[in-house]
Design a protein around this motif. Structure first.
Motif, mmCIF file in Angstrom:
data_model
loop_
_atom_site.group_PDB
_atom_site.id
_atom_site.type_symbol
_atom_site.label_atom_id
_atom_site.label_comp_id
_atom_site.label_asym_id
_atom_site.label_seq_id
_atom_site.Cartn_x
_atom_site.Cartn_y
_atom_site.Cartn_z
ATOM 1 N N ARG A 1 0.784 -1.234 0.000
ATOM 2 C CA ARG A 1 0.000 0.000 0.000
ATOM 3 C C ARG A 1 0.814 1.281 0.000
ATOM 4 O O ARG A 1 0.245 2.369 0.021
ATOM 5 C CB ARG A 1 -0.925 0.019 1.210
ATOM 6 N N LYS A 2 2.142 1.173 0.027
ATOM 7 C CA LYS A 2 2.920 2.413 0.081
ATOM 8 C C LYS A 2 4.364 2.218 -0.348
ATOM 9 O O LYS A 2 4.870 1.099 -0.422
ATOM 10 C CB LYS A 2 2.880 3.001 1.484
ATOM 11 N N TYR A 3 4.994 3.350 -0.633
ATOM 12 C CA TYR A 3 6.427 3.430 -0.871
ATOM 13 C C TYR A 3 7.015 4.294 0.244
ATOM 14 O O TYR A 3 6.387 5.259 0.676
ATOM 15 C CB TYR A 3 6.736 4.136 -2.200
ATOM 16 N N GLU A 4 8.206 3.960 0.662
ATOM 17 C CA GLU A 4 8.948 4.795 1.601
ATOM 18 C C GLU A 4 10.309 5.058 0.989
ATOM 19 O O GLU A 4 10.930 4.145 0.454
ATOM 20 C CB GLU A 4 9.104 4.092 2.953
ATOM 21 N N VAL A 5 10.743 6.323 1.057
ATOM 22 C CA VAL A 5 12.058 6.663 0.536
ATOM 23 C C VAL A 5 12.832 7.455 1.580
ATOM 24 O O VAL A 5 12.257 8.156 2.403
ATOM 25 C CB VAL A 5 11.996 7.465 -0.790
ATOM 26 N N GLU A 6 14.140 7.289 1.536
ATOM 27 C CA GLU A 6 15.029 8.080 2.380
ATOM 28 C C GLU A 6 15.944 8.868 1.456
ATOM 29 O O GLU A 6 16.449 8.340 0.467
ATOM 30 C CB GLU A 6 15.868 7.186 3.301
ATOM 31 N N LEU A 7 16.136 10.137 1.798
ATOM 32 C CA LEU A 7 16.966 11.020 0.996
ATOM 33 C C LEU A 7 18.355 11.161 1.595
ATOM 34 O O LEU A 7 18.580 10.806 2.756
ATOM 35 C CB LEU A 7 16.301 12.397 0.884
ATOM 36 N N THR A 8 19.279 11.722 0.816
ATOM 37 C CA THR A 8 20.654 11.902 1.300
ATOM 38 C C THR A 8 20.714 12.788 2.538
ATOM 39 O O THR A 8 21.631 12.661 3.335
ATOM 40 C CB THR A 8 21.555 12.500 0.200
ATOM 41 N N ASN A 9 19.736 13.672 2.730
ATOM 42 C CA ASN A 9 19.724 14.537 3.918
ATOM 43 C C ASN A 9 19.109 13.849 5.136
ATOM 44 O O ASN A 9 18.957 14.457 6.186
ATOM 45 C CB ASN A 9 19.010 15.856 3.624
ATOM 46 N N GLY A 10 18.721 12.580 4.989
ATOM 47 C CA GLY A 10 18.165 11.820 6.104
ATOM 48 C C GLY A 10 16.658 11.906 6.233
ATOM 49 O O GLY A 10 16.067 11.247 7.083
ATOM 50 N N VAL A 11 15.996 12.711 5.417
ATOM 51 C CA VAL A 11 14.545 12.845 5.472
ATOM 52 C C VAL A 11 13.897 11.587 4.894
ATOM 53 O O VAL A 11 14.311 11.087 3.848
ATOM 54 C CB VAL A 11 14.075 14.110 4.694
ATOM 55 N N ASP A 12 12.886 11.095 5.595
ATOM 56 C CA ASP A 12 12.117 9.941 5.143
ATOM 57 C C ASP A 12 10.764 10.422 4.639
ATOM 58 O O ASP A 12 10.071 11.186 5.323
ATOM 59 C CB ASP A 12 11.898 8.943 6.285
ATOM 60 N N LEU A 13 10.390 9.975 3.455
ATOM 61 C CA LEU A 13 9.123 10.367 2.845
ATOM 62 C C LEU A 13 8.262 9.136 2.618
ATOM 63 O O LEU A 13 8.777 8.056 2.346
ATOM 64 C CB LEU A 13 9.366 11.053 1.491
ATOM 65 N N GLU A 14 6.951 9.327 2.716
ATOM 66 C CA GLU A 14 6.021 8.230 2.462
ATOM 67 C C GLU A 14 5.092 8.627 1.314
ATOM 68 O O GLU A 14 4.625 9.764 1.245
ATOM 69 C CB GLU A 14 5.201 7.943 3.713
ATOM 70 N N PHE A 15 4.854 7.675 0.432
ATOM 71 C CA PHE A 15 3.979 7.868 -0.722
ATOM 72 C C PHE A 15 2.973 6.728 -0.753
ATOM 73 O O PHE A 15 3.274 5.624 -0.285
ATOM 74 C CB PHE A 15 4.795 7.839 -2.026
ATOM 75 N N ASN A 16 1.790 6.971 -1.332
ATOM 76 C CA ASN A 16 0.825 5.886 -1.456
ATOM 77 C C ASN A 16 1.237 4.977 -2.611
ATOM 78 O O ASN A 16 2.232 5.248 -3.289
ATOM 79 C CB ASN A 16 -0.607 6.416 -1.612
ATOM 80 N N LYS A 17 0.478 3.926 -2.847
ATOM 81 C CA LYS A 17 0.870 2.950 -3.869
ATOM 82 C C LYS A 17 0.849 3.539 -5.278
ATOM 83 O O LYS A 17 1.460 2.995 -6.191
ATOM 84 C CB LYS A 17 0.028 1.686 -3.790
ATOM 85 N N LYS A 18 0.159 4.677 -5.461
ATOM 86 C CA LYS A 18 0.140 5.357 -6.760
ATOM 87 C C LYS A 18 1.309 6.327 -6.906
ATOM 88 O O LYS A 18 1.443 6.988 -7.928
ATOM 89 C CB LYS A 18 -1.181 6.107 -6.944
#
Length: 147
Positions: free
Chosen positions: A122-139
């Protein structure tokens, strides 16, 4: 009768606990599902593989973990579909990132790269080089910054 029932329940719980425990074993690269092998050879090099593990769980089935010489860690499900790519401090392969997520990151965090991405049903999670974690839905639509 109560003692016998307690004993039966205790034994049943013990058996369930033993079965539920994940079992890990080291396997060869060629024992990975074909789809996982293709992913590794497309985005990395098979000769960079240092470790391949297969994990079996009673209810969850099999999953695979691949570690590369440079510290990159790849995870795959039982069908060989990637579930996580952790490239440490390097960018993950851009072709695996959904276009909408890539566009959002470029627009909102222009001086950063995606160094880790995971996908679940149901989701994607990404981590950026600055350490921020982002969450996205499956779309691939932005949901929130994850703490």
């Amino acid at each position: 009768m109560k003692t016998m029932m307690k004993s039966f329940m205790t034994v049943t719980l013990l058996v369930m606990a033993v079965v539920a425990v994940a079992q890990e074993k080291i396997i060869t690269f060629t024992q990975l599902p074909k789809k996982a092998q293709v992913f590794v050879t497309t985005y990395y090099a098979a000769d960079q593989v240092t470790l391949v593990k297969e994990e079996s769980e009673f209810l969850a089935g099999k999953s695979y973990e691949v570690k590369l010489k440079d510290g990159v860690k790849l995870e795959f499900d039982s069908k060989g579909e990637w579930t996580e790519v952790d490239a440490e401090l390097k960018a993950v392969p851009l072709k695996i990132v959904p276009a909408s997520i890539l566009e959002y990151v470029k627009k909102s965090f222009p001086n950063n790269e995606i160094v880790q991405i995971s996908r679940k049903s149901r989701k994607y999670e990404v981590e950026l080089t600055n350490g921020v974690d982002l969450e996205f839905n499956k779309k691939g639509q932005f949901v929130r910054i994850d703490d």
